[in-house]
Design a protein around this motif. Structure first.
Motif, PDB file in Angstrom:
ATOM      1  N   PHE B  29      33.126  25.318  -4.267  1.00  0.00           N
ATOM      2  CA  PHE B  29      31.898  25.735  -4.487  1.00  0.00           C
ATOM      3  C   PHE B  29      31.598  26.595  -2.935  1.00  0.00           C
ATOM      4  O   PHE B  29      31.163  27.761  -2.924  1.00  0.00           O
ATOM      5  N   THR B  30      31.915  26.138  -1.867  1.00  0.00           N
ATOM      6  CA  THR B  30      31.802  26.622  -0.520  1.00  0.00           C
ATOM      7  C   THR B  30      32.464  28.021  -0.488  1.00  0.00           C
ATOM      8  O   THR B  30      32.189  29.095  -0.036  1.00  0.00           O
ATOM      9  N   PHE B  31      33.858  27.892  -0.841  1.00  0.00           N
ATOM     10  CA  PHE B  31      34.928  28.911  -0.910  1.00  0.00           C
ATOM     11  C   PHE B  31      34.432  30.031  -1.811  1.00  0.00           C
ATOM     12  O   PHE B  31      34.185  31.397  -1.473  1.00  0.00           O
ATOM     13  N   ALA B  32      33.800  29.796  -2.742  1.00  0.00           N
ATOM     14  CA  ALA B  32      33.225  30.791  -4.004  1.00  0.00           C
ATOM     15  C   ALA B  32      32.003  31.373  -3.603  1.00  0.00           C
ATOM     16  O   ALA B  32      31.904  32.633  -3.667  1.00  0.00           O
ATOM     17  N   LEU B  33      31.083  30.697  -2.821  1.00  0.00           N
ATOM     18  CA  LEU B  33      29.826  31.227  -2.338  1.00  0.00           C
ATOM     19  C   LEU B  33      30.152  32.216  -1.038  1.00  0.00           C
ATOM     20  O   LEU B  33      29.192  32.713  -0.788  1.00  0.00           O
ATOM     21  N   ALA B  34      31.309  32.023  -0.300  1.00  0.00           N
ATOM     22  CA  ALA B  34      31.155  32.703   0.837  1.00  0.00           C
ATOM     23  C   ALA B  34      31.033  34.203   0.962  1.00  0.00           C
ATOM     24  O   ALA B  34      30.482  34.718   1.811  1.00  0.00           O
ATOM     25  N   PRO B  35      31.747  34.947  -0.082  1.00  0.00           N
ATOM     26  CA  PRO B  35      31.501  36.433   0.066  1.00  0.00           C
ATOM     27  C   PRO B  35      29.820  36.918  -0.060  1.00  0.00           C
ATOM     28  O   PRO B  35      29.679  37.645   0.508  1.00  0.00           O
ATOM     29  N   PHE B  36      29.154  36.023  -1.011  1.00  0.00           N
ATOM     30  CA  PHE B  36      27.680  36.368  -0.886  1.00  0.00           C
ATOM     31  C   PHE B  36      27.128  35.956   0.527  1.00  0.00           C
ATOM     32  O   PHE B  36      26.381  36.900   0.725  1.00  0.00           O
ATOM     33  N   ILE B  37      27.302  34.982   1.103  1.00  0.00           N
ATOM     34  CA  ILE B  37      27.014  34.608   2.483  1.00  0.00           C
ATOM     35  C   ILE B  37      27.354  35.730   3.436  1.00  0.00           C
ATOM     36  O   ILE B  37      26.335  36.196   4.121  1.00  0.00           O
TER      37      ILE B  37
END
Lengths: 209, 256
Positions: B29-37
């Motif tokens: 989940f953290t990996f997937a969210l990283a580009p947005f953050i």
């Protein structure tokens, strides 16, 4: 030498198929109905792969990994069964498929045992991100994902390399025992009755609330 | 924005790469969210790391519908970056929705849609796959039927869920309830039962002997009854032994 190369080839392909089980995409190429023909085609027996794949799909029709509930691995069971079904030749060729399917299901349970260890190892690595400075978190999370993929792939490849020769030997021994008992025709005929188990299980699955 | 969403979507396919017993899908989940953050906080690596660390706690839901939560969290993270909400609210929303979304996904996708697609593939095999000339096209037909029908609902659903979650972060659950998911589950299950029964009927009439056909249906009923009390693998081992014994008796009778 040739046999070792064949085992390596099977293990490398099966490793890719295993990634689909959970680690990447989950497009269901790891389900027996697809994995069976894939492995069967790789070893030159696509028809046998399809037959075993479809029967295994029925056997494992209601099995899927949900949370901490990790069932016997359908992919490993199918790969082992497809590869080992062709081992018995000559007089006891007909018993290869049913015996390999039986041994394959046991190997599915063995694979699950290894899979659970991999998932426990993933838990241990979490501290690597917990203790990281904020500047390093992004890179470490990416590294954990990469490590997870490599672990699943290498774990699967090693599993097959280590167990394929043993399972082939076991299938050969059991097949010879079946022949000695004079049950080869029963085993050959029994294969066509096995889908009944999956059909019953499938109907029960779709009837349960 | 669309490019970032696409990157989040592609990364979401790795949701369970580092699945673990302690926090389950947290790494993915953290990996997937990283580009947005990263897009929200640009060069502030410290802030980016802090936000990602906040999302590194326990997370578990259905892997396909996780994209719905990813979309919702993306919307909430935007509001957090503008200072409208606190981090705790994002994490609370994520935790509150993960359970119900998992329940929907497990019932609708794992135990209904996936099984239905398997049944379709098996039906193609049972109806035509045994004949000699059928085999080569049969293999393609079985695999394509299963993979095409299944994935027609897989990748589009995952992308749509991400987009939908982002666009309607507030009222997603209310909107979900208007889809009458339970009714769809029951319809698919009824269709699955019919297809399975029809395929089994076609398959069973191809046996050489009527006795074998009757035995086949007895085993279907046996498995159906046993599955209510035992696990599928236990039913398999039990009936495997029974099938071999019956087949042995049948061949003995024939040779005798």
């Amino acid at each position: 030498m040739n046999l070792s190369l064949e085992f390596l080839g099977i293990a490398l392909i099966a490793g890719v198929v295993h990634l689909d089980t959970m680690a990447f995409l989950q497009s269901m190429i790891s389900r027996p109905i697809v994995a069976g023909p894939i492995i069967g085609s790789a070893i030159g027996r696509p028809e046998s792969g399809l037959l075993i794949g479809c029967i295994m799909e029925l056997v494992y029709i209601s099995s899927v990994t949900i949370g901490v509930k990790i069932p016997s691995d359908a992919t490993a069971a199918t790969v082992m069964a497809v590869v080992c079904a062709g081992v018995p030749d000559g007089r006891y060729a007909a018993v290869g498929t049913p015996v390999a399917m039986l041994v394959g299901t046991l190997m599915g349970t063995a694979y699950t045992f290894m899979d659970v260890r991999i998932k426990h190892a993933n838990s241990v690595s979490l501290g690597w991100v917990d203790t990281a400075k904020p500047e390093l978190v992004d890179a470490r999370v990416t590294a954990l994902v990469q490590r997870g993929l490599v672990t699943v792939y290498l774990g699967s490849v090693l599993f097959y390399l280590a167990l394929l020769p043993l399972v082939q030997f076991a299938v050969k021994m059991v097949s010879e025992a079946v022949l000695a008992l004079g049950m080869e025709r029963a085993f050959a005929a029994g294969v066509w009755l096995l889908p009944a188990v999956g059909i019953g299980v499938g109907l029960a699955h779709f009837t349960e609330e | 924005m669309n490019l970032v969403r696409l990157r989040v979507f592609i990364r979401s396919l790795f949701l369970q790469s580092a699945w673990n017993f302690e926090r389950m899908q947290n790494v993915g989940f953290t990996f997937a969210l990283a580009p947005f953050i990263r897009q929200l906080y640009k060069d502030d690596r410290r802030r980016i790391g802090q936000r990602l660390k906040d999302h590194f706690g326990f997370f578990n839901t259905h892997p396909y519908l996780a994209n719905l939560l990813l979309g919702i969290v993306m919307g909430l993270e935007e509001r957090h970056a503008r200072g409208e909400i606190r981090s705790e609210e994002i994490l609370r929303t994520r935790a509150m929705l993960a359970g119900p979304v998992a329940a929907i996904g497990d019932r609708l996708i794992w135990s209904t849609w996936r099984v239905f697609c398997s049944i379709l593939g098996i039906a193609v095999f049972m109806v035509g796959g045994r004949e000699g000339f059928w085999f080569s096209p049969g293999i393609t037909a079985v695999c394509v039927t299963f993979l095409f029908v299944y994935n027609a609902g897989n990748l589009p659903l995952r992308y749509a869920a991400l987009r939908w979650g982002y666009d309607h972060s507030g009222g997603v659950i209310q909107q979900l309830s208007t889809f009458e998911l339970q009714r769809w589950v029951l319809r698919i299950r009824t269709a699955g039962r019919c297809v399975l029964l029809m395929a089994a009927a076609v398959y069973s009439v191809t046996f050489e002997s009527v006795v074998l056909t009757v035995v086949f249906w007895l085993f279907v009923m046996g498995a159906f009854t046993l599955k209510r009390r035992f696990r599928a693998m236990q039913v398999f081992y039990l009936l495997y032994a029974a099938i071999m014994l019956v087949a042995y008796g049948f061949t003995l009778g024939k040779t005798g």
